[in-house]
Every structure is written in structure tokens, then in C-alpha cells.
Design a protein around this motif. Structure first.
Motif, PDB file in Angstrom:
ATOM      1  N   UNK A   1       0.830  -1.208   0.000  1.00  0.00           N
ATOM      2  CA  UNK A   1       0.000   0.000   0.000  1.00  0.00           C
ATOM      3  C   UNK A   1       0.867   1.261   0.000  1.00  0.00           C
ATOM      4  N   UNK A   2       2.005   1.206   0.687  1.00  0.00           N
ATOM      5  CA  UNK A   2       2.891   2.375   0.668  1.00  0.00           C
ATOM      6  C   UNK A   2       3.410   2.602  -0.755  1.00  0.00           C
ATOM      7  N   UNK A   3       3.852   1.498  -1.390  1.00  0.00           N
ATOM      8  CA  UNK A   3       4.424   1.627  -2.730  1.00  0.00           C
ATOM      9  C   UNK A   3       3.373   2.041  -3.744  1.00  0.00           C
ATOM     10  N   UNK A   4       2.215   1.432  -3.659  1.00  0.00           N
ATOM     11  CA  UNK A   4       1.201   1.565  -4.699  1.00  0.00           C
ATOM     12  C   UNK A   4       0.259   2.750  -4.480  1.00  0.00           C
ATOM     13  N   UNK A   5      -0.191   2.910  -3.247  1.00  0.00           N
ATOM     14  CA  UNK A   5      -1.242   3.902  -2.984  1.00  0.00           C
ATOM     15  C   UNK A   5      -0.698   5.242  -2.525  1.00  0.00           C
ATOM     16  N   UNK A   6       0.566   5.263  -2.083  1.00  0.00           N
ATOM     17  CA  UNK A   6       1.118   6.544  -1.647  1.00  0.00           C
ATOM     18  C   UNK A   6       2.273   6.969  -2.583  1.00  0.00           C
ATOM     19  N   UNK A   7       3.344   6.151  -2.642  1.00  0.00           N
ATOM     20  CA  UNK A   7       4.502   6.560  -3.452  1.00  0.00           C
ATOM     21  C   UNK A   7       4.135   6.726  -4.931  1.00  0.00           C
ATOM     22  N   UNK A   8       3.367   5.783  -5.460  1.00  0.00           N
ATOM     23  CA  UNK A   8       3.021   5.855  -6.890  1.00  0.00           C
ATOM     24  C   UNK A   8       2.073   7.018  -7.191  1.00  0.00           C
ATOM     25  N   UNK A   9       1.334   7.458  -6.208  1.00  0.00           N
ATOM     26  CA  UNK A   9       0.458   8.610  -6.419  1.00  0.00           C
ATOM     27  C   UNK A   9       1.270   9.895  -6.468  1.00  0.00           C
TER      28      UNK A   9
END
Lengths: 499, 60
Positions: free
Chosen positions: A342-350
Motif C-alpha cells: 500500500x505504501x508503494x502503490x497507494x502513496x509513493x506511486x500517487x
């Protein structure tokens, strides 16, 4: 119990888990979805067991045993209600999550929200709420293990040693080979949990009571208050409500609806999990009733199971201990991996939409280490509000339920409705738990959940739904019709065959 | 499962799960009564799930 024996049991069992993780790594391919959700290639048994091992934590053989010890068969009702709701939710939402995940390459549950509501902030907020609620929940697993190890060795193995060992094992499996490794070790852990607890229950039942019938007679004679259902409605509903929607609101389990390789595997996942949960729940509550008769009058009910370990032969005690260790480790590993994704996908990637899949995977791995570090600090601090915090964790995640249900079943649902309901509902619920505000005796999750639902409905009606809502829901419904997902379907055009 | 079917089932099961213990089971001081009720209800839902999903992914 001798600390040497406890060390040997933990090292032996961990070595097997590491070997399984190593075997899983051999099949690991490139890509973010491969690392975080096993490339959607898990078969039914492994999917079912990883679902079970992730759901059923050390809470079952420590917390639920303690709850039964103190409050009786109401604990069985609470846990069975959880199972009943979970099975129904999986049958209803499982195919929907699975289909949409395949179509849009979703890896995390918040991605589903962001996609359907056409608003990246919905996903970011859902991810942040999950972090806020799940880090304390994961830390509770660590603390439980630390207390257990320290307790059964009379302090020879320290609290922090137990904490660090558990972090090392669960972190290693999640970091090294992602979901494939976590799922395979989860399957091993689930089998360990079931076999050890069944063996221990059979031993204690016959050793202390002669037979199951002897146990029932003794229970009716010695603990009549505990064999009657005596829970107050506010307590029953307050405890059960967040858990009833656990399958949707806890990302570490809802993410597992993405992992099966086919609908056949998805079906097997649901059935294997349901059967596992049914048996494991009965075992845990029976342990609680046994403990109430064998060791009445304990000041802290949560110590019932650790104390039981001293009442059984050393080998049996070690077996039970390994089962609890397995339960705690599997849950922690799964939470770490899910929060990492979720950190990689939902925060960093945003923030940086152009990052590569390998960078995404690396960020996920780094965040797994950081998250486990945060859990160690949290466990080291041993906050006095630990019970309140764990209740808040399950109650707080409930605020995501209306937005998730709306994704599939309400065309008028909007991003504004989802955002406002999750933010305000989440803050209100957390504050009420921390300040111990229970208006009219009802738990904060009841008030917070009600407020969230009203806000979601009210704000959604007052705002414009996204343009894709009709297409999104129509496509799912059409696909469900065409692939025999309906209860009483008469259509016979299966496209999603067994691999 | 359709949303309407799910909602109807959820209401029925919630009603059984909450009302039966408070109106009936609570007044029976028996281990078997409580265990039988919740185990039977859970098992019924599991069997329902097995039946409801039997056609999933089946080639016709």
C-alpha cells in the motif's frame, strides 16, 4: 519451561519456515504484482490457508481463550458471527474483487476505491487509515508473543528477544519473496496451528476430564455461568460489528481476494478458510472453558493459555507454544507485506506516477522494514492503552465499509461521499475510543459506523457520481451473469475455466 | 451473489444471530444449547456457500 527447549522449538520451526520461503523464492518472477500478490497465481489450498493464517492471529489462542475464560460461551457467538459474515462477504464480494483486480491490475484494496471513484485521494486516505489502525494491531501481535515467551520461560528469554525473533522471521518471509513466500509459509503455519491445537485439545480434554462427555458434565457443574449466554447486547454488538466486516475493511485479508489463479481456486479458498475457521473457533473456545475449570480465579484472563502450558507435559506445552507462535508470525508477515504494497502503490506511486515496477517493489520492501521497525518501537514502549488501541484498530477500519460496499452496489456513490465519510468517521471513532466515550453504553464503533454511513449516503446524494459508475457496475454484473457466479444462474457461458 | 440476495440473507442471519440468543438460548444454562446453536448456524452458512458457489468456473 526451560528456555533451551523454547529456543530449540522456535529455531526448529523457524528453520522449516525459512526453507519453505526459499523454495517459494525459486518461483518468484519480476514485477510488482508478482511480489505483492503472487502474480495472481496461487492455487485454492494455499489461498485458503494464507487467508486463514492471516485472519486468525495469536488472538485466537490467547485473547479468545481469555475472553471465553472470563465471559463464557458468548465468545463462541462473537467469533462464529465473525465467521458467518466473512463467508457471506467472500461469496458476494470475492468474485467482484477478483474480476476487477484482474481487469485493472489492482494490487491493493485502496486502488479499487481510487479507480471506481475516479479520485486518487480516496485511495490515499484509505491507505493512511489502514496504516494508522494496523501498525498498533501488528504491534499487539508482537507484544503478545513477547509476553508469552517471557512468561513461559520465567523471564529467561526476555520480552524483547521474543519480539525481535518474531519480527525477524515474519519480516524475512515478507521481504525476501513477497506474497508467494508469505502464502506458502502461511499454509505451513495454518496446518501447524490446526494440528497442534487439535492435538493439545484432545490431550487436555482426556487428561483433565476423562472424555468430552466428562468435560461437558464438569462444565455444567463447575462453571454454570460460563455455559450460559450472558453477554449484554451493547457488548456483543460493540465487539462483533467491526469483526463482521473484517473481510472487507482489513486490507491484509481483502487483498487476498486478488490472489487465486482462477475462480475455482477462489471458491476453494472460501471453502477451506470456512472449514478451518469453524474448527479453530470451536477449539479456541473449548480451551477457554477448560482453563476456567482447571485454573479458576485468574486475575488476568489473557494469561489463561500461557498458564495452561505449565499444566501439560513439556512436549505438549511446546506444541501449543509453536501453534501460537505460528499464528502470530503469519499475521504479522501478512500485515507487513500488505502495508508495504500500500505504501508503494497507494502513496509513493500517487506522488510519482512514473516510477518503474522494480522501484515500486523496492519501495515496498523498504517500507516493510520501516513498518516492522515502527512495530518494534511500539512494542518496546508497551503502551498502557494497548487494549483500547487494539479495539480502536478494528473499530476504526469499519469506516471504510460503506465506501467499499458502494463500489459494487451503489451507482450514486461518489468520491466526496467516500472521502468525507472515511475521514470524519475515522477521526470521530478514534477519538471516542481513545477518550473512552461510550454514549448510552454503546461502543464507539457503533456510533462511528453509523455516522460514517450517514455521511457516505448524504454526501454522495448531494454530489455528482463519477461518469464510469454505470459502466463499471454493469460490466461486473454482466460478467457475473455470464460466468455462473449467480446463486440461481441459468446461463451456461463459462469463460473463466479452471487452469 | 446479487446485492439484493446478499442484503436479504444478511438481514435474516443477523436477526437469527442476535434474536435467538437473547430470546431463547440465554435462558437455557446448557453448554450444548449454545454450542449447537452457533455451530449449526455457522455450518448452515458454510454449506450454503458450498452450494452457492458450486457452478463457479464450471465448463458447460
Amino acid at each position: 519451561m526451560s528456555s533451551m527447549l523454547v529456543w530449540m522449538a522456535m529455531i526448529f520451526w523457524s528453520a522449516i519456515a525459512v526453507l519453505i520461503a526459499a523454495a517459494a523464492r525459486k518461483n518468484l518472477m519480476a514485477g510488482a504484482s508478482e511480489f505483492f500478490i503472487g502474480g495472481r497465481r496461487l492455487r485454492g489450498f494455499v489461498s485458503g490457508m494464507t487467508y486463514a493464517a492471516t485472519t486468525y492471529s495469536a488472538f485466537m489462542l490467547v485473547g479468545l481463550v481469555g475472553l471465553t475464560y472470563k465471559t463464557g460461551v458468548g465468545a463462541l457467538g462473537f467469533e462464529m458471527t465473525y465467521l458467518i459474515f466473512t463467508v457471506l462477504l467472500l461469496v458476494t464480494f470475492g468474485p467482484r474483487f477478483w474480476l476487477v483486480g484482474n481487469w485493472y491490475d489492482h494490487i491493493t484494496p485502496p486502488e479499487l476505491l481510487a479507480n471506481r471513484y475516479r479520485n486518487k485521494w480516496v485511495g490515499v486516505v484509505a491507505a493512511v487509515i489502514s496504516f494508522f489502525m494496523l501498525i498498533p494491531y501488528a504491534s499487539v501481535q508482537l507484544m503478545g508473543m513477547g509476553f508469552l515467551v517471557s512468561g513461559i520461560t520465567g523471564g529467561e528469554v526476555t520480552f524483547m528477544t521474543g519480539v525481535l525473533l518474531m519480527v525477524a522471521l515474519s519480516g524475512f518471509t515478507a521481504f525476501w519473496a513477497g506474497m508467494r513466500s508469505v502464502a506458502w509459509t502461511d499454509a505451513f503455519q495454518a496446518v501447524t496451528m490446526m494440528v497442534t491445537s487439535l492435538g493439545a485439545l484432545a490431550y487436555t480434554m482426556f487428561h483433565f476430564f476423562g472424555s468430552p462427555a466428562g468435560f461437558a458434565k464438569a462444565a455444567a457443574r463447575d462453571i454454570p455461568d460460563l455455559v450460559s449466554f450472558t453477554w449484554e447486547p451493547a457488548f456483543f454488538i460493540g465487539l462483533t460489528l467491526p469483526w463482521a466486516f473484517f473481510a472487507l475493511t482489513n486490507p491484509q485479508v481483502s487483498q487476498r481476494m486478488y490472489v487465486p489463479d482462477s475462480v475455482v481456486s477462489l471458491r476453494r479458498m472460501i471453502i477451506y478458510f470456512a472449514l478451518f475457521g469453524f474448527i479453530y473457533t470451536i477449539i479456541s473456545t473449548l480451551f477457554g472453558l477448560e482453563a476456567a475449570m482447571i485454573m479458576p480465579g485468574l486475575e488476568n484472563p489473557d494469561t489463561a493459555m500461557p498458564r495452561m502450558l505449565s499444566k501439560v507435559p513439556t512436549a505438549m506445552g511446546l506444541i501449543i507454544f509453536v501453534g501460537i507462535f505460528a499464528a502470530a508470525t503469519s499475521t504479522l508477515g501478512s500485515i507487513a507485506l500488505t502495508l508495504g504494497s500500500m505504501f508503494a502503490r497507494d502513496i509513493a506511486k500517487q506522488v510519482r506516477p512514473d516510477i518503474s515496477e522494480s522501484a515500486e517493489r523496492f519501495l515496498g520492501q523498504v517500507s516493510i522494514v520501516a513498518l516492522l521497525g515502527a512495530c518494534i518501537v511500539f512494542a518496546w514502549l508497551r503502551p498502557g492503552l494497548i487494549t483500547v488501541i487494539s479495539s480502536m484498530a478494528s473499530g476504526g477500519l469499519l469506516v471504510m465499509a460503506p465506501a467499499i460496499v458502494g463500489v459494487f452496489f451503489w451507482r450514486r456513490a461518489t468520491a466526496a461521499g467516500a472521502l468525507v465519510s472515511m475521514l470524519i468517521g475515522g477521526v470521530v471513532t478514534a477519538v471516542m475510543y481513545l477518550a473512552k466515550i461510550y454514549p448510552m453504553g454503546w461502543w464507539p464503533c457503533v456510533w462511528g459506523g453509523g455516522l460514517t454511513l450517514i455521511l457516505f449516503l448524504g454526501v454522495s446524494v448531494a454530489t455528482k457520481p463519477p461518469d464510469n459508475a454505470d459502466d463499471f457496475i454493469n460490466r461486473i454484473e454482466r460478467e457475473l451473469d455470464e460466468n455462473n457466479f449467480r446463486l440461481w444462474s441459468v446461463k451456461n457461458k463459462s469463460k473463466l475455466m479452471e487452469p | 451473489m446479487k446485492g439484493t440476495h446478499f442484503s436479504i440473507l444478511l438481514v435474516i442471519i443477523t436477526a437469527i444471530d442476535v434474536l435467538v440468543p437473547y430470546l431463547w438460548i440465554g435462558s437455557i444454562p446448557s453448554l450444548w444449547a449454545s454450542f449447537l446453536f452457533w455451530c449449526a448456524l455457522a455450518l448452515a452458512v458454510i454449506l450454503f456457500a458450498i452450494a452457492a458457489t458450486r457452478k463457479w468456473g464450471r465448463l458447460n
